[in-house]
Design an enzyme around this catalytic site. Structure first.
Site, short mmCIF file in Angstrom:
data_model
loop_
_atom_site.label_atom_id
_atom_site.label_comp_id
_atom_site.label_asym_id
_atom_site.label_seq_id
_atom_site.Cartn_x
_atom_site.Cartn_y
_atom_site.Cartn_z
N LYS A 228 0.83 -1.21 0.00
CA LYS A 228 0.00 0.00 0.00
C LYS A 228 0.86 1.26 0.00
CE LYS A 228 -4.31 -1.87 0.72
NZ LYS A 228 -5.39 -2.15 1.63
N ARG A 263 -3.16 -10.38 4.21
CA ARG A 263 -3.46 -10.48 2.77
C ARG A 263 -2.27 -9.93 2.00
NH1 ARG A 263 -5.82 -7.18 -1.15
NH2 ARG A 263 -7.25 -8.25 -2.59
#
Length: 285
Positions: A228, A263
């Site tokens: 991210k 994840r």
């Protein structure tokens, strides 16, 4: 930061079970042309299944199949198109011993995927789409409720919090209550604080530092921060593909605070880090 034990809970999914007292890697499989990190790489059935089997060999116990990109400003995908992308991959993967999660907000997509053999509903919109709550109750499968404000197109303008951790917990609590009221079973709920969704870099780091507080809500936790932007910013502004080590580190910090699933794009590296952590834990008992 606080060390937390993982929840003692087992999810039974037909012939497969998932023991949440051990940390698991959920491998990301985007069957989309436009995801932020790997869009277009696995959007044929053959390429998708090949990548999924690779991730299973690398240590993933859950494969998260997504047919719609939720990166900021991503294009909307019609339900029929999402089903066309996702279902053939699920049918093929269901022949293997792996738990299949579907990254979707559409009840119709989830119904079709479960019929094809999927096990878990991973919803970034926390079952807010019309009929989603009723469908989750009816399907009676594990659901991952994620914190986000607005939609991927608007979320970046909605990062005003008094205290990000407290506010995320309060808003998740409301979504849990809505789910329970609709008939979703408490034992089917997992929470995701939604790193990167309606949160700026500082807020993401504060949330990561205080992730252990989410255990107060009493549900298993998924941490999904792979590659991210805030990881890239912490590393001095590097591109998505250069964020692997940063992502593994942040996922391990999540597990130490009680997350039972992470994840990840970089499955082998994440899996190896967890093996070292588990070996270290075993020495302590």
């Amino acid at each position: 930061m606080q060390l937390m034990p993982l929840p003692h809970k087992v999810w039974n999914m037909g012939r497969l079970t998932l023991d949440l007292s051990q940390p698991h890697v959920m491998g990301i499989l985007n069957v989309t042309p436009d995801s932020f990190s790997d869009g277009g790489k696995h959007n044929s059935k053959h390429a998708a299944v090949t990548r999924a089997l690779e991730m299973i060999a690398e240590g993933a116990t859950v494969i998260d199949v997504g047919g719609e990109s939720t990166r900021p400003g991503a294009a909307v995908v019609e339900v029929e198109e999402e089903i066309r992308r996702v279902v053939p991959v699920v049918e093929e993967l269901s022949k293997h011993d792996v738990i299949i999660s579907i990254d979707t907000s559409q009840p119709e997509v989830m119904k079709a995927a479960v019929k094809a053999g999927a096990h878990i509903w991973n919803d970034v919109r926390a079952l807010t789409r019309p009929n989603a709550l009723a469908t989750a109750a009816e399907l009676d499968i594990p659901v991952i409720i994620m914190h986000m404000r607005g939609e991927p197109t608007t979320m970046n303008n909605l990062d005003q919090y008094d205290d990000v951790t407290t506010d995320v917990m309060a808003e998740l609590k409301q979504r849990i209550q809505d789910a329970l009221d609709a008939g979703v079973k408490a034992e089917n709920i997992m929470l995701d604080p939604g790193f990167g969704f309606a949160k700026n870099a500082e807020q993401n780091l504060k949330l990561l530092n205080e992730l252990y507080k989410l255990n107060e809500l009493g549900y298993p936790i998924l941490s999904a921060l792979s590659r991210k932007r805030f990881i890239g910013q912490a590393l001095g502004g590097v591109e998505a593909l250069e964020r692997a080590v940063g992502s593994v580190t942040a996922h391990l910090l999540s597990i130490q605070q009680g997350a039972c699933m992470v994840r990840a794009h970089d499955v082998k590296a994440t899996s190896d880090a967890i093996k070292v952590w588990r070996a270290m834990q075993a020495q302590g008992h």
